[in-house]
Design a protein around this motif. Structure first.
Motif, PDB file in Angstrom:
ATOM      1  N   UNK A 139      45.543  42.639  25.999  1.00 36.79           N
ATOM      2  CA  UNK A 139      45.566  41.636  27.069  1.00 36.79           C
ATOM      3  C   UNK A 139      45.761  42.209  28.466  1.00 36.79           C
ATOM      4  N   UNK A 140      46.174  43.455  28.559  1.00 40.28           N
ATOM      5  CA  UNK A 140      46.375  44.063  29.884  1.00 40.28           C
ATOM      6  C   UNK A 140      45.090  44.118  30.686  1.00 40.28           C
ATOM      7  N   UNK A 141      43.952  44.092  30.011  1.00 38.76           N
ATOM      8  CA  UNK A 141      42.685  44.126  30.734  1.00 38.76           C
ATOM      9  C   UNK A 141      42.553  42.911  31.658  1.00 38.76           C
ATOM     10  N   UNK A 142      43.237  41.824  31.313  1.00 37.98           N
ATOM     11  CA  UNK A 142      43.267  40.642  32.164  1.00 37.98           C
ATOM     12  C   UNK A 142      44.584  40.518  32.919  1.00 37.98           C
ATOM     13  N   UNK A 143      45.688  40.860  32.280  1.00 37.20           N
ATOM     14  CA  UNK A 143      46.993  40.674  32.916  1.00 37.20           C
ATOM     15  C   UNK A 143      47.217  41.627  34.078  1.00 37.20           C
ATOM     16  N   UNK A 144      46.625  42.827  34.043  1.00 42.39           N
ATOM     17  CA  UNK A 144      46.818  43.779  35.134  1.00 42.39           C
ATOM     18  C   UNK A 144      46.309  43.254  36.473  1.00 42.39           C
ATOM     19  N   UNK A 145      45.053  42.820  36.587  1.00 45.46           N
ATOM     20  CA  UNK A 145      44.617  42.261  37.876  1.00 45.46           C
ATOM     21  C   UNK A 145      45.245  40.906  38.170  1.00 45.46           C
ATOM     22  N   UNK A 146      45.720  40.231  37.144  1.00 45.63           N
ATOM     23  CA  UNK A 146      46.236  38.873  37.324  1.00 45.63           C
ATOM     24  C   UNK A 146      47.694  38.846  37.772  1.00 45.63           C
ATOM     25  N   UNK A 147      48.492  39.807  37.312  1.00 47.94           N
ATOM     26  CA  UNK A 147      49.947  39.730  37.475  1.00 47.94           C
ATOM     27  C   UNK A 147      50.384  39.667  38.934  1.00 47.94           C
ATOM     28  N   UNK A 148      49.867  40.561  39.766  1.00 50.25           N
ATOM     29  CA  UNK A 148      50.306  40.605  41.161  1.00 50.25           C
ATOM     30  C   UNK A 148      49.987  39.300  41.887  1.00 50.25           C
ATOM     31  N   UNK A 149      48.785  38.777  41.656  1.00 48.98           N
ATOM     32  CA  UNK A 149      48.394  37.536  42.318  1.00 48.98           C
ATOM     33  C   UNK A 149      49.258  36.372  41.863  1.00 48.98           C
ATOM     34  N   UNK A 150      49.467  36.248  40.554  1.00 49.39           N
ATOM     35  CA  UNK A 150      50.268  35.141  40.036  1.00 49.39           C
ATOM     36  C   UNK A 150      51.718  35.254  40.482  1.00 49.39           C
ATOM     37  N   UNK A 151      52.255  36.468  40.524  1.00 52.52           N
ATOM     38  CA  UNK A 151      53.628  36.662  40.997  1.00 52.52           C
ATOM     39  C   UNK A 151      53.773  36.236  42.452  1.00 52.52           C
TER      40      UNK A 151
END
Length: 542
Positions: free
Chosen positions: A516-528
């Motif tokens: 799932x990191x393939x999606x969570x990596x670009x997503x995490x900073x924005x969502x945070x």
């Protein structure tokens, strides 16, 4: 990537290359028309893959920004005060960018569009018109997820309605005209409500003032950055100075609530949120399966994206105060969709109600108002986009062979078409949230995020997981291992042009499930950043 290379514009408008080529191809050349359309959809897919690799997940905010002057509308200086201005106008710019939320949706759009184009080889009539509308629809969808100006977003959003109306109304099944009309009426009402909300935002928070040597210039912009800055920075500066009545950015609490509810309804129709779902059932059952791949896989996600980008981020205080209501709507979607999916005899209706249920999980993730929940909401958008596209791809293959998708008329397909049946089983397992597949990750994150804030709603919503397993297994097993339909003809298994998109979608579902990191990596900073911003604004009282 070369500096100033407009990759977003290339992604959004590359399908128009296919439109231009198709306009000059004879309508009788079905093979060339289909090949051209499929090849052209590979361009935004490859470019969006390149974009994904170039994206820097460690940066906050938007990346790959593109902005050009677009529409300039002078306004009348009817009062004495306005006559002193050097210029007074509306300004809408061509502004595009992506962040960790919009980036995976852009890639999902390009991927599903290519898979749907491959599935469209089964279209039997008017190939030229079909693929021209198909490529126009892809351009609209890509533009929606990259637009940073309210008017530009609205233009791309509306661009998806017209092609979809004709794709359903011309190439659909028996009741296609009614389904197309219902689609247009519901979505047209939603678009009208959204436009009114956007116009109010532009004419208040879109205000900008520039002081020149020879005077003052005032204009109103649709820029999302300008509107957010005015709502949450400049507006506070005016209030702190005690100049509330003269504040050009001021929106009363009543107006803020009105705008939030308007956006909730507008994007809730698209999502869809109960009770605005009936139009979607008709589209899922009457549109060609390749078109439903686009509709269920992408168009429904535009509603959730708009709700997050405009409803929640522009009105975080109102959204947080309605967290329980959003969670309740999500639970209703989950349980209502799951219960009705269980009693359906038409497999396309099973999948339609399943989409309603799975979109409820997106609402739960949003209602959590924390990083985990918002991540779960976006994960669910991507996961459901892949799974629903795969499901309707299989539906198209089954219908082409049997001319039916009724559960009581199918059965025993595992013996005659084992490959298609195996793919259907994988899609069903992903839909019910089997660990190791994308459906599990998205549901786990959404429920985990909501559990931190609303434990009772989480417990009630979790019942939907059990119901999902029941109706998915009922449908899949009835088709693959039920009694063989006596009227069914001898069938061949998946052809290469069917197997390629099936394997591709399964691969992405599996990869997202085990990595799932393939999606969570670009997503995490924005969502945070989104979560921090929402809570900071809500804490200050809006």
């Amino acid at each position: 990537m070369p500096d100033n290379f407009p990759i977003l514009s290339f992604i959004a408008f590359s399908p128009l290359i296919g439109v231009l080529i198709l306009m000059f191809l004879p309508k009788t050349q079905g093979g060339w028309i289909k090949t051209t359309a499929i090849v052209v959809t590979l361009i935004p897919l490859l470019l969006s893959g390149w974009l994904y690799s170039l994206f820097n997940p460690g940066l906050e905010g938007m990346q790959f920004k593109e902005e050009l002057p677009w529409i300039h509308v002078p306004l009348n200086k009817e009062t004495q005060g306005l006559s002193q201005l050097t210029s007074f106008f509306f300004e809408f710019n061509y502004a595009m960018a992506v962040d960790g939320i919009s980036l995976p949706l852009v890639f999902l759009t390009a991927l599903v569009a290519t898979m749907a184009a491959l599935a469209s080889v089964n279209i039997k009539k008017r190939w030229k018109s079909y693929f021209i509308l198909f490529l126009l629809l892809e351009t609209g969808m890509l533009g929606v997820f990259m637009s940073q100006d309210l008017f530009l977003f609205f233009v791309f959003f509306e661009l998806t309605l017209i092609p979809m109306f004709f794709l359903v109304g011309i190439w659909g099944f028996k009741d296609r005209e009614r389904a197309a009309n219902k689609f247009l009426i519901y979505n047209g009402i939603g678009s009208a409500i959204m436009l009114i909300a956007f116009l109010i935002l532009v004419s208040t928070a879109g205000f900008s003032q520039t002081v020149h040597d020879n005077g003052v210039s005032i204009h109103y912009s649709g820029s999302l950055n300008v509107i957010m800055e005015n709502l949450f920075q400049n507006a506070d500066a005016y209030v702190n100075q005690g100049d509330l009545e003269g504040n050009p950015f001021f929106l009363s609490e009543t107006m803020k609530w009105s705008l939030f509810l308007m956006l909730l309804v507008a994007f809730g129709i698209k999502l869809p949120v109960f009770p605005f779902h009936t139009w979607m059932l008709k589209v899922h059952t009457e549109a060609p399966p390749a078109v439903v791949m686009i509709h269920s896989g992408i168009l429904l996600k535009m509603g959730a994206y708009g709700l997050i980008r405009f409803g929640v981020l522009l009105f975080p205080q109102q959204a947080m105060q309605w967290a329980t209501v959003l969670a309740m709507l999500g639970v209703i979607n989950i349980l209502y969709g799951a219960v009705l999916a269980f009693v359906q005899r038409e497999f396309r209706l099973v999948l339609a109600y399943s989409s309603i249920s799975h979109m409820g999980i997106v609402l739960l993730g949003i209602a959590a108002f924390n990083t985990i929940g918002l991540q779960g909401a976006v994960f669910q958008l991507i996961s459901h986009g892949l799974i629903s596209a795969l499901m309707f791809l299989i539906v198209g293959s089954i219908y082409e062979r049997t001319h039916t998708t009724r559960l009581d008329e199918l059965g025993g397909l595992a013996k005659s078409v084992p490959f298609i049946s195996g793919i259907l089983l994988v899609a069903g397992m992903a839909s019910l949230g089997l660990p190791g597949l994308s459906g599990f990750i998205s549901e786990f994150l959404a429920f985990l995020g909501l559990f931190e804030t609303q434990k009772i709603m989480t417990a009630i919503g979790a019942l939907g997981i059990i119901l999902t397993a029941v109706y998915v297994l009922r449908g899949v097993l009835a088709i693959t291992y039920g009694p063989f339909g006596s009227e069914l003809p001898q069938m061949r298994d998946a052809r290469l042009i069917e197997a390629i998109p099936m394997i591709t979608l399964v691969a992405f579902i599996v990869v997202l499930g085990i990595y799932p990191s393939i999606l969570s990596d670009p997503l995490h900073q924005t969502v945070s950043s989104f979560n921090q911003f929402i809570h900071s604004v809500a804490k200050m009282g809006g």
